[in-house]
Scaffold this active site. Structure first.
Site, PDB file in Angstrom:
ATOM      1  CB  SER A   1      24.639 -15.773  18.942  1.00  0.00           C
ATOM      2  OG  SER A   1      23.706 -15.374  19.866  1.00  0.00           O
TER       3      SER A   1
ATOM      4  CE1 TYR B   1      28.003 -12.182  22.119  1.00  0.00           C
ATOM      5  CE2 TYR B   1      25.630 -12.232  21.918  1.00  0.00           C
ATOM      6  CZ  TYR B   1      26.712 -12.886  21.965  1.00  0.00           C
ATOM      7  OH  TYR B   1      27.053 -14.386  21.745  1.00  0.00           O
TER       8      TYR B   1
ATOM      9  CE  LYS C   1      29.447 -13.705  19.013  1.00  0.00           C
ATOM     10  NZ  LYS C   1      30.767 -14.535  18.784  1.00  0.00           N
TER      11      LYS C   1
HETATM   12  P1  NAD Z   1      33.184 -17.727  27.588  1.00  0.00           P
HETATM   13  O1  NAD Z   1      33.540 -16.246  27.829  1.00  0.00           O
HETATM   14  O2  NAD Z   1      33.326 -18.860  28.514  1.00  0.00           O
HETATM   15  O3  NAD Z   1      34.574 -18.110  26.463  1.00  0.00           O
HETATM   16  C1  NAD Z   1      35.245 -17.201  25.702  1.00  0.00           C
HETATM   17  C2  NAD Z   1      36.755 -17.331  25.944  1.00  0.00           C
HETATM   18  O4  NAD Z   1      37.356 -16.315  25.060  1.00  0.00           O
HETATM   19  C3  NAD Z   1      37.238 -17.055  27.390  1.00  0.00           C
HETATM   20  O5  NAD Z   1      38.003 -18.069  27.689  1.00  0.00           O
HETATM   21  C4  NAD Z   1      38.134 -15.551  27.147  1.00  0.00           C
HETATM   22  O6  NAD Z   1      39.006 -15.644  28.277  1.00  0.00           O
HETATM   23  C5  NAD Z   1      38.377 -15.648  25.744  1.00  0.00           C
HETATM   24  N1  NAD Z   1      38.837 -14.527  25.217  1.00  0.00           N
HETATM   25  C6  NAD Z   1      37.789 -13.319  25.091  1.00  0.00           C
HETATM   26  N2  NAD Z   1      38.223 -12.456  24.384  1.00  0.00           N
HETATM   27  C7  NAD Z   1      39.366 -12.809  24.024  1.00  0.00           C
HETATM   28  C8  NAD Z   1      40.464 -12.370  23.187  1.00  0.00           C
HETATM   29  N3  NAD Z   1      40.429 -11.024  22.779  1.00  0.00           N
HETATM   30  N4  NAD Z   1      41.490 -12.761  22.967  1.00  0.00           N
HETATM   31  C9  NAD Z   1      41.778 -14.240  23.394  1.00  0.00           C
HETATM   32  N5  NAD Z   1      40.914 -14.761  24.192  1.00  0.00           N
HETATM   33  C10 NAD Z   1      39.709 -14.092  24.457  1.00  0.00           C
HETATM   34  O7  NAD Z   1      32.086 -17.825  26.622  1.00  0.00           O
HETATM   35  P2  NAD Z   1      31.411 -19.095  25.959  1.00  0.00           P
HETATM   36  O8  NAD Z   1      29.988 -19.210  26.431  1.00  0.00           O
HETATM   37  O9  NAD Z   1      32.169 -20.237  25.918  1.00  0.00           O
HETATM   38  O10 NAD Z   1      31.105 -18.630  24.464  1.00  0.00           O
HETATM   39  C11 NAD Z   1      32.187 -18.912  23.492  1.00  0.00           C
HETATM   40  C12 NAD Z   1      31.727 -17.991  22.138  1.00  0.00           C
HETATM   41  O11 NAD Z   1      30.292 -18.446  21.772  1.00  0.00           O
HETATM   42  C13 NAD Z   1      31.408 -16.570  22.230  1.00  0.00           C
HETATM   43  O12 NAD Z   1      32.183 -16.046  21.174  1.00  0.00           O
HETATM   44  C14 NAD Z   1      30.144 -16.206  22.281  1.00  0.00           C
HETATM   45  O13 NAD Z   1      29.827 -15.031  21.804  1.00  0.00           O
HETATM   46  C15 NAD Z   1      29.397 -17.471  21.644  1.00  0.00           C
HETATM   47  N6  NAD Z   1      28.012 -17.669  22.096  1.00  0.00           N
HETATM   48  C16 NAD Z   1      27.939 -17.858  23.314  1.00  0.00           C
HETATM   49  C17 NAD Z   1      26.509 -18.258  23.624  1.00  0.00           C
HETATM   50  C18 NAD Z   1      26.290 -18.397  25.274  1.00  0.00           C
HETATM   51  O14 NAD Z   1      25.159 -18.481  25.611  1.00  0.00           O
HETATM   52  N7  NAD Z   1      27.261 -19.138  25.863  1.00  0.00           N
HETATM   53  C19 NAD Z   1      25.434 -18.049  22.801  1.00  0.00           C
HETATM   54  C20 NAD Z   1      25.704 -17.924  21.545  1.00  0.00           C
HETATM   55  C21 NAD Z   1      26.967 -17.586  21.000  1.00  0.00           C
HETATM   56  C1  UD1 Z   2      21.055 -14.214  24.876  1.00  0.00           C
HETATM   57  C2  UD1 Z   2      21.173 -14.258  23.229  1.00  0.00           C
HETATM   58  C3  UD1 Z   2      22.041 -15.653  23.167  1.00  0.00           C
HETATM   59  C4  UD1 Z   2      23.334 -15.076  23.672  1.00  0.00           C
HETATM   60  C5  UD1 Z   2      23.267 -14.655  25.113  1.00  0.00           C
HETATM   61  C6  UD1 Z   2      24.432 -14.440  25.643  1.00  0.00           C
HETATM   62  C7  UD1 Z   2      18.946 -14.142  22.162  1.00  0.00           C
HETATM   63  C8  UD1 Z   2      17.664 -14.621  21.498  1.00  0.00           C
HETATM   64  N1  UD1 Z   2      19.740 -15.073  22.732  1.00  0.00           N
HETATM   65  O1  UD1 Z   2      20.233 -15.307  25.482  1.00  0.00           O
HETATM   66  O2  UD1 Z   2      22.339 -15.537  21.521  1.00  0.00           O
HETATM   67  O3  UD1 Z   2      24.688 -15.667  23.151  1.00  0.00           O
HETATM   68  O4  UD1 Z   2      22.312 -14.082  25.543  1.00  0.00           O
HETATM   69  O5  UD1 Z   2      24.367 -13.658  27.002  1.00  0.00           O
HETATM   70  O6  UD1 Z   2      19.308 -12.847  22.102  1.00  0.00           O
HETATM   71  N2  UD1 Z   2      15.718 -14.962  32.429  1.00  0.00           N
HETATM   72  C9  UD1 Z   2      15.200 -14.681  33.932  1.00  0.00           C
HETATM   73  N3  UD1 Z   2      16.018 -14.334  34.834  1.00  0.00           N
HETATM   74  C10 UD1 Z   2      17.376 -14.404  34.771  1.00  0.00           C
HETATM   75  C11 UD1 Z   2      18.219 -14.495  33.530  1.00  0.00           C
HETATM   76  C12 UD1 Z   2      17.263 -14.637  32.500  1.00  0.00           C
HETATM   77  O7  UD1 Z   2      14.132 -14.630  33.777  1.00  0.00           O
HETATM   78  O8  UD1 Z   2      17.969 -13.805  36.026  1.00  0.00           O
HETATM   79  C13 UD1 Z   2      15.040 -15.252  31.380  1.00  0.00           C
HETATM   80  C14 UD1 Z   2      15.271 -14.245  29.916  1.00  0.00           C
HETATM   81  O9  UD1 Z   2      14.300 -13.185  30.227  1.00  0.00           O
HETATM   82  C15 UD1 Z   2      15.065 -14.966  28.893  1.00  0.00           C
HETATM   83  C16 UD1 Z   2      15.441 -16.617  29.421  1.00  0.00           C
HETATM   84  O10 UD1 Z   2      15.538 -16.297  31.081  1.00  0.00           O
HETATM   85  O11 UD1 Z   2      13.663 -15.266  28.766  1.00  0.00           O
HETATM   86  C17 UD1 Z   2      16.964 -16.883  29.253  1.00  0.00           C
HETATM   87  O12 UD1 Z   2      17.927 -15.692  29.215  1.00  0.00           O
HETATM   88  P1  UD1 Z   2      19.434 -16.010  29.180  1.00  0.00           P
HETATM   89  O13 UD1 Z   2      19.890 -17.138  29.899  1.00  0.00           O
HETATM   90  O14 UD1 Z   2      19.929 -14.642  29.490  1.00  0.00           O
HETATM   91  O15 UD1 Z   2      19.606 -16.099  27.559  1.00  0.00           O
HETATM   92  P2  UD1 Z   2      19.180 -15.267  26.481  1.00  0.00           P
HETATM   93  O16 UD1 Z   2      18.682 -13.817  26.762  1.00  0.00           O
HETATM   94  O17 UD1 Z   2      18.133 -15.957  25.648  1.00  0.00           O
END
Ligand code: NAD
Ligand code: UD1
Length: 339
Positions: A125, A150, A154
């Protein structure tokens, strides 16, 4: 390389990636404990691809469960999505985050090496950069102070994988640092299905648009940005899924250990996102300005040129497209995967 094991493959990014893998002719083995996903996703994947995935409801911390999967399936590579992802929740439940994300990854790596599978693509991330030292953020940008457990998990998972690869060069590891994934499959059959009140901006906006939540709370309008609201690099989940296919080619070329930013390179403010979403759904999104959210940074956007140069990958979807696709998903599935 044919058979890919996807941990967390029924989640938001995982499910879109499974579809991309099946469409590209790979075989997909999914391991998921369903802690943040729904079995209905399997039906949707079948509907979209006409193909079946092998599904194991297993927790990656469960060594015996993983052994069973690896004994039955000979996998060429693991794409590791499974983990907990709420930045805010991690502040209140640090043990759960270290146990699930770091503990789970250690067990997974150990079972993988036991069965001779030494190829991994890992979901990292942009959170590892903390408050970025430079914008746009390149992969060389030092990891800042991580603002929450979190982000810390990562960073630790990345370090573990880098050290494992260094000690045993038979490993190939690609660390993908995602910026802000949004959007949904163009069909409206797959999308983000948060449990309870969403933490992230786009799922919150879509629930306001559909009338489930009364208004958007904008966290701070006094940042040092042009309109005072936070700036992020939003990337379409389909572009992200495609990035994993490109990373697989890199693994096939025995890349060793590599890190890539997956972002578009363009940042949008919260207010800009509200306006794009209004355009996409044809409704007004009511909002109120609230205090800043703990742990938020003012601006975060990628320099994605390394991914372009070495992976041949570049995001294709613009921000309006992302909003339109998120809206289609929400509109077609007001209760997510639950009927
Ligand atoms: P998500 O929660 O939709 O998907 C994660 C999946 O992993 C879920 O289906 C959950 O049931 C499964 N899971 C969780 N813990 C587990 C375990 N111990 N064993 C087996 N399965 C398990 O999340 P996502 O948005 O698809 O994110 C996927 C990955 O990408 C995560 O590692 C997250 O940290 C990373 N990531 C997400 C974002 C984001 O904003 N969505 C940003 C950066 C990184
Ligand atoms: C963060 C992490 C990302 C992580 C993700 C998971 C950083 C830079 N990014 O995303 O890597 O995987 O969380 O949760 O740390 N906002 C509002 N109102 C809301 C929600 C959000 O104003 O109800 C604003 C936030 O203040 C931010 C932007 O929208 O400025 C995006 O927020 P969000 O979607 O939560 O993502 P990040 O916090 O950037």
């Amino acid at each position: 390389m044919k058979k890919i094991l996807i941990t967390g493959g029924l989640g938001y990014i995982g499910s879109h990636t499974v579809v991309a893998l099946l469409d590209a002719g790979y075989q997909a083995i999914v391991v998921d404990n369903l802690s943040n996903s729904d079995k209905e996703v399997l039906n949707r994947i079948k509907e979209l691809t006409g193909k079946q995935v092998s599904f194991y409801q297993v927790d990656i911390r469960d060594r015996a469960g993983l052994n069973h999967v690896f004994r039955k399936e000979t996998c060429d590579c693991v794409i590791h999505f499974a983990g907990l992802k709420s930045l805010e929740e991690s502040i209140y439940k640090p043990w759960e985050y270290y146990d699930n994300n770091v503990g789970g990854t250690l067990t997974l790596i150990d079972v993988m090496r036991e069965y001779g599978c030494k190829n991994m693509i890992f979901s990292s991330s942009a959170a590892v950069y903390g408050t970025p030292e430079q914008l746009p953020i390149t992969e060389e940008c030092p990891k800042g102070e991580r603002m929450n457990p979190y982000a810390q998990t990562k960073s630790m998972q990345e370090q573990i994988l880098m050290d494992i690869q260094k000690a045993d060069p038979d490993w190939n590891v690609v660390l993908l640092r995602y910026f802000n994934p949004i959007g949904a499959h163009k069909s409206g059959l797959l999308g983000e299905d948060p449990q309870g009140i969403p933490n992230n901006l786009l799922p919150y906006i879509t629930q306001v648009a559909i009338g489930k939540l009364p208004y958007l709370k904008i966290f701070g309008n006094d940042y040092d940005t042009p309109d005072g609201t936070g700036i992020r690099d939003y990337i379409h989940v389909l572009d992200l899924a495609n990035g994993h296919l490109k990373a697989l080619s890199r693994i096939q070329a025995n890349c060793g250990c590599e890190v890539f930013n997956l972002g578009t390179g363009t940042g949008y403010s919260v207010l800009e996102m509200v306006h794009y979403f209004e355009q996409a759904c044809g409704k007004k999104i009511p909002y109120q300005i609230e205090p800043r959210r703990l742990g938020d940074v003012a601006a975060c956007f990628a320099d994605p040129s390394k991914a372009k140069r070495l992976l041949g990958w570049e995001a294709q979807n613009g921000v309006l497209e992302m909003c339109k696709d998120a809206w289609r998903w929400q509109n077609k599935n007001p209760n997510g995967y639950k009927k």
